[in-house]
Design an enzyme around this catalytic site. Structure first.
Site, PDB file in Angstrom:
ATOM      1  N   SER A  11      26.082 -27.599  63.705  1.00 48.65           N
ATOM      2  CA  SER A  11      26.672 -26.394  63.119  1.00 48.65           C
ATOM      3  C   SER A  11      25.801 -25.793  62.009  1.00 48.65           C
ATOM      4  CB  SER A  11      28.084 -26.679  62.611  1.00 48.65           C
ATOM      5  OG  SER A  11      28.097 -27.775  61.728  1.00 48.65           O
ATOM      6  N   TRP A  12      25.331 -26.611  61.071  1.00 45.91           N
ATOM      7  CA  TRP A  12      24.578 -26.028  59.950  1.00 45.91           C
ATOM      8  C   TRP A  12      23.156 -25.633  60.379  1.00 45.91           C
ATOM      9  CZ3 TRP A  12      24.155 -22.715  56.655  1.00 45.91           C
ATOM     10  CH2 TRP A  12      23.612 -22.805  55.380  1.00 45.91           C
ATOM     11  N   ARG A  33      18.414 -31.286  71.150  1.00 42.61           N
ATOM     12  CA  ARG A  33      18.093 -32.211  72.234  1.00 42.61           C
ATOM     13  C   ARG A  33      18.391 -31.655  73.620  1.00 42.61           C
ATOM     14  NH1 ARG A  33      16.755 -36.886  69.960  1.00 42.61           N
ATOM     15  NH2 ARG A  33      17.655 -36.959  67.879  1.00 42.61           N
ATOM     16  N   LYS A 107      23.143 -33.466  53.460  1.00 43.90           N
ATOM     17  CA  LYS A 107      23.856 -33.836  52.240  1.00 43.90           C
ATOM     18  C   LYS A 107      24.315 -35.281  52.377  1.00 43.90           C
ATOM     19  CE  LYS A 107      25.336 -29.054  51.402  1.00 43.90           C
ATOM     20  NZ  LYS A 107      26.437 -28.085  51.460  1.00 43.90           N
ATOM     21  N   GLY A 137      24.657 -25.977  48.615  1.00 43.14           N
ATOM     22  CA  GLY A 137      25.593 -25.005  48.050  1.00 43.14           C
ATOM     23  C   GLY A 137      26.856 -24.943  48.879  1.00 43.14           C
ATOM     24  N   ALA A 141      29.453 -23.837  57.521  1.00 45.29           N
ATOM     25  CA  ALA A 141      28.605 -23.209  58.539  1.00 45.29           C
ATOM     26  C   ALA A 141      29.325 -22.097  59.298  1.00 45.29           C
ATOM     27  CB  ALA A 141      28.107 -24.280  59.510  1.00 45.29           C
ATOM     28  N   LYS A 192      29.829 -34.615  46.735  1.00 47.36           N
ATOM     29  CA  LYS A 192      31.015 -33.789  47.024  1.00 47.36           C
ATOM     30  C   LYS A 192      31.658 -34.156  48.350  1.00 47.36           C
ATOM     31  CE  LYS A 192      29.334 -31.066  50.280  1.00 47.36           C
ATOM     32  NZ  LYS A 192      29.819 -30.831  51.617  1.00 47.36           N
ATOM     33  N   ASP A 245      29.979 -26.164  45.609  1.00 47.53           N
ATOM     34  CA  ASP A 245      30.132 -26.842  46.895  1.00 47.53           C
ATOM     35  C   ASP A 245      31.352 -27.760  46.882  1.00 47.53           C
ATOM     36  OD1 ASP A 245      29.534 -27.533  49.478  1.00 47.53           O
ATOM     37  OD2 ASP A 245      27.771 -28.733  48.992  1.00 47.53           O
ATOM     38  N   GLU A 282      29.717 -36.835  56.667  1.00 49.86           N
ATOM     39  CA  GLU A 282      28.628 -37.556  55.989  1.00 49.86           C
ATOM     40  C   GLU A 282      29.119 -38.523  54.909  1.00 49.86           C
ATOM     41  OE1 GLU A 282      25.515 -37.771  56.616  1.00 49.86           O
ATOM     42  OE2 GLU A 282      24.802 -35.950  57.596  1.00 49.86           O
TER      43      GLU A 282
END
Ligand code: 13P
Length: 335
Positions: A11-12, A33, A107, A137, A141, A192, A245, A282
């Protein structure tokens, strides 16, 4: 024309590549991929996996051939799950142009080593940290791929490199600021996620805005303590990559980390949530490496401790809450 390779069509990665394409005169290639995703981006200008129905910039090209994506790239932007970064870099290192700057969109903090992503890049590629850039930030996404207004921070110890990337990704809807404080920006982004897990758990347990505000505020306090102990400028954490964020992620139903926490708080087990969610939250794994970093530097992080206990040591949300609320308070700077 400047060439930018974005490695990772999640997504990002997709949203950031689209920002660069929208920003103007840059040749941007997105690597993923899967051939079918690359074909969909090239032919239908759409990433069907993450953003079905959202029109990407037709100038954005995609490929499943990493050598093709990296050929002649001046900026190599990396957006893969944090815990896979080192192995991915090992596979790509021969193909990354010698004079390229490497940009981390990740992140997280590496398990086992507690290294920040910029440190992993620099170590694995033998690259001076002056050529490693971090973009962070309040950047959910989906909002960005929908071209909703957003701001970001571009961090690099070598300021002209940060400014160069700032120009490459600045558009009518995306406004990047620059800083040289890599440590503050990266730790703001990684911690965060852990705090968003905690907020999600509170929401899942049915708690309201007082609990959320407490976790966000105390979460910022522990982020600042860790970051400053590791050399960051405290002001960075009051900015977009810290407070900004933190607020966006903890408030958003789009956040993978907050959603993960919500499911846990409403009664699912960690394994059940992992099985149900396709995307990487994450904070689940980085919570452990962040806590290790805190302990090694004698920094107290009680929310992070509670998250690690829930994610990895089978403590229930109710038990974690009791332990958190009843612990002996120490006098602290941020009340
Ligand atoms: P999640 O990884 O929780 O989706 O958070 C997105 C993010 O980092 C927003 O800035």
């Amino acid at each position: 024309m400047t060439r930018v390779a974005v490695l990772g069509s999640g997504s990002w990665g997709t949203a950031f590549a689209n920002v660069v394409a929208d920003a103007g005169d840059t040749d941007v290639v997105l690597w993923g991929r899967r051939d079918d995703v690359a074909d969909a981006i090239n032919q239908r200008h759409e990433n069907p996996d993450y953003f079905p129905g959202i029109a990407l910039n037709p100038k954005l090209r995609a490929t499943a051939d990493v050598a093709e994506a990296l050929h002649g790239a001046e900026f190599v932007v990396v957006a893969v799950p944090s815990q896979t970064l080192r192995e991915n870099l090992a596979a790509w290192s021969e193909l990354i142009p010698g004079d390229a700057a490497v940009v981390s969109l990740m992140k997280g903090v590496e398990l086992g080593t507690s290294r920040r992503m910029s440190q992993v890049v620099s170590e694995e590629l033998g690259l001076s940290v002056d050529r490693v850039v971090v973009v962070s930030g309040p950047n959910l996404a989906r909002e960005i791929v929908e071209r909703q207004p957003a701001t970001a921070v571009v961090a690099c110890p070598h300021e002209p490199t940060a400014v160069r990337l700032q120009h490459i990704c600045k558009s009518a809807y995306f406004r990047p600021y620059t800083t040289t404080d890599l440590v503050g920006v990266e730790l703001g982004g990684a911690v965060k996620n852990v705090i968003a897990l905690a907020v999600g758990v509170a929401v899942g347990m049915g708690f309201g805005d007082n609990a959320k505000a407490a976790l966000i505020t105390r979460g910022l306090a522990e982020t600042v303590r860790l970051a400053v102990a590791l050399g960051a400028d405290e002001h960075t954490l009051a900015g977009l990559a810290g407070m900004g964020d933190l607020v966006a992620t903890c408030s958003s139903g789009l956040s993978r980390n907050r959603t993960f926490g919500e499911k846990l708080g409403s009664g699912m087990t960690v394994d059940e949530v992992i099985t149900e969610t396709r995307q990487t939250a994450e904070g689940v794994r980085s919570s452990e490496s962040i806590l290790a970093l805190a302990r090694a530097n004698d920094v107290e992080m009680p929310i992070t401790e509670a998250v690690v206990a829930m994610m990895h040591n089978d403590l229930s949300p109710a038990e974690a809450l009791l332990a958190f609320m009843s612990r002996t308070a120490k006098p602290e700077r941020y009340g």
